[in-house]
Design a protein around this motif. Structure first.
Motif, PDB file in Angstrom:
ATOM      1  N   LEU A 210       1.054  -1.137   0.079  1.00 33.56           N
ATOM      2  CA  LEU A 210      -0.190   0.100   0.063  1.00 33.56           C
ATOM      3  C   LEU A 210       0.816   1.269   0.023  1.00 33.56           C
ATOM      4  N   ILE A 211       0.580   2.333  -0.918  1.00 35.22           N
ATOM      5  CA  ILE A 211       1.343   3.239  -0.936  1.00 35.22           C
ATOM      6  C   ILE A 211       0.123   4.675  -0.560  1.00 35.22           C
ATOM      7  N   TRP A 212       0.874   5.458   0.285  1.00 33.01           N
ATOM      8  CA  TRP A 212      -0.016   6.699   0.324  1.00 33.01           C
ATOM      9  C   TRP A 212       0.566   8.003  -0.551  1.00 33.01           C
ATOM     10  N   LEU A 213      -0.261   8.594  -0.974  1.00 35.22           N
ATOM     11  CA  LEU A 213       0.479   9.736  -1.739  1.00 35.22           C
ATOM     12  C   LEU A 213       0.211  10.964  -1.215  1.00 35.22           C
ATOM     13  N   GLY A 220       5.338   9.330  -2.178  1.00 33.62           N
ATOM     14  CA  GLY A 220       4.555   8.411  -1.516  1.00 33.62           C
ATOM     15  C   GLY A 220       5.236   7.622  -0.476  1.00 33.62           C
ATOM     16  N   LEU A 221       4.466   7.224   0.505  1.00 30.20           N
ATOM     17  CA  LEU A 221       4.932   6.581   1.744  1.00 30.20           C
ATOM     18  C   LEU A 221       4.407   5.008   1.492  1.00 30.20           C
ATOM     19  N   VAL A 222       5.562   4.110   1.514  1.00 29.37           N
ATOM     20  CA  VAL A 222       5.005   2.711   1.424  1.00 29.37           C
ATOM     21  C   VAL A 222       4.855   2.208   2.920  1.00 29.37           C
ATOM     22  N   GLU A 223       3.471   1.649   2.991  1.00 28.78           N
ATOM     23  CA  GLU A 223       3.157   1.391   4.417  1.00 28.78           C
ATOM     24  C   GLU A 223       1.600   0.795   4.240  1.00 28.78           C
ATOM     25  N   PRO A 224       1.454  -0.502   4.480  1.00 31.49           N
ATOM     26  CA  PRO A 224       2.396  -1.625   4.857  1.00 31.49           C
ATOM     27  C   PRO A 224       2.574  -2.497   3.690  1.00 31.49           C
ATOM     28  N   VAL A 257       9.390   6.859  -0.152  1.00 30.64           N
ATOM     29  CA  VAL A 257       9.870   6.629   1.099  1.00 30.64           C
ATOM     30  C   VAL A 257       9.488   5.360   1.740  1.00 30.64           C
ATOM     31  N   VAL A 258      10.157   4.657   2.400  1.00 28.28           N
ATOM     32  CA  VAL A 258       9.535   3.793   3.331  1.00 28.28           C
ATOM     33  C   VAL A 258      10.529   3.596   4.627  1.00 28.28           C
TER      34      VAL A 258
END
Length: 290
Positions: A210-213, A220-224, A257-258
């Protein structure tokens, strides 16, 4: 200055407002961190306390007891004096001994306020490292024959919850149920086209990313991310991540980013991300009172 206290998920959008407004690569939290943590844990967050400080109508600081005795906070760097106010609130609001807090190593205004209040760095504690990737040159995602990469549909809440449980029940059973996943999928800025899965021939999801833009910053944040235990060591973690990153690029993102563990107590996650092309950057600091 006005301070408002909340319990449970309330206050999320105010927290995200400040987090997005002051975000930079030197910030610990992305607005997606807040979306995931508060929605995924909504069923057990009723007692979690949150405080938000506003100057006129603008949010300038927030504090969250993300778990008993542990502080997450964000303070506008233009208002560093408020960090001491936030720490004072935390010490009054938290229950029990062993108060702890976490910051990114660059958040010097937060670190100074914590140390002035008696918190001390625990350099031997587990920590997290921001890892970054540009979306300019991504490898092609590939899955074995019989498996399919695709994004989630909005009506697939139960299946999406099931793959999360299958991936995150190694140590203890995951509590991710359909209601909690429904909260995740209805929380801004969730987008089904940025929520990718690997599907087997039986129609079951066996891996997910899941990515949050953050559209404002194109990050985008990769989580989780997770892979069901029976399907590990087949390259599915790489494939589902890459598919989601391609979708992020199509949605207007320029980098991602993760934040995996950076210490050697749990090296598997960072090894996966580095194999895709993520490179390590800043790390978190863990502090304890006394």
């Amino acid at each position: 200055m006005q301070m408002t206290e909340y319990a449970g998920r309330d206050g999320l959008r105010e927290m995200q407002e400040l987090t997005q407004r002051i975000w930079s690569p030197a910030s610990r939290l992305h607005l997606g961190d807040l979306a995931w943590e508060r929605s995924a844990n909504a069923g057990r967050a009723d007692g979690w306390r949150t405080a938000v400080w506003r100057d006129d109508e603008q949010v300038v600081a927030w504090a969250w007891l993300a778990q008993p005795g542990h502080l997450l906070m964000t303070v506008d760097p233009a208002r560093p004096e408020l960090a001491a106010t936030v720490v004072e609130w935390f010490r009054a609001a938290a229950d029990g001994p062993g108060l702890a807090a976490g910051v990114l190593e660059t958040e010097q205004h937060l670190l100074a306020a914590l140390e002035a209040a008696g918190f001390r760095r625990q350099d031997d504690a587990p920590y997290y490292t921001h890892h970054w990737i540009s979306l300019d040159d991504l490898a092609e995602p590939v899955v074995p024959e019989g498996l399919t990469l695709r994004h989630v549909r909005v009506d697939e809440v139960a299946q999406r919850a099931a793959v999360h449980r299958a991936a995150w029940s190694d140590v203890a059973p995951s509590t991710m149920g359909e209601e909690a996943m429904g909260e995740v999928m209805s929380t801004w800025p969730y987008r089904p086209e940025l929520d990718w899965v690997v599907e087997n021939e039986a129609g079951e999801f066996v891996a997910s990313a899941l990515i949050w833009l953050d559209e404002q910053h194109q990050v985008g944040l990769v989580e989780p991310v997770g892979v069901a235990t029976a399907y590990r060591r087949r390259g599915l973690g790489q494939a589902v991540n890459l598919a989601a990153l391609y979708a992020l690029r199509e949605a207007g993102g320029t980098r991602a980013v993760v934040c995996p563990r950076g210490d050697d107590g749990y090296p598997q996650a960072r090894a996966l991300y580095q194999s895709i092309g993520f490179r390590p950057g800043l790390r978190t600091l863990h502090l304890l009172l006394g």
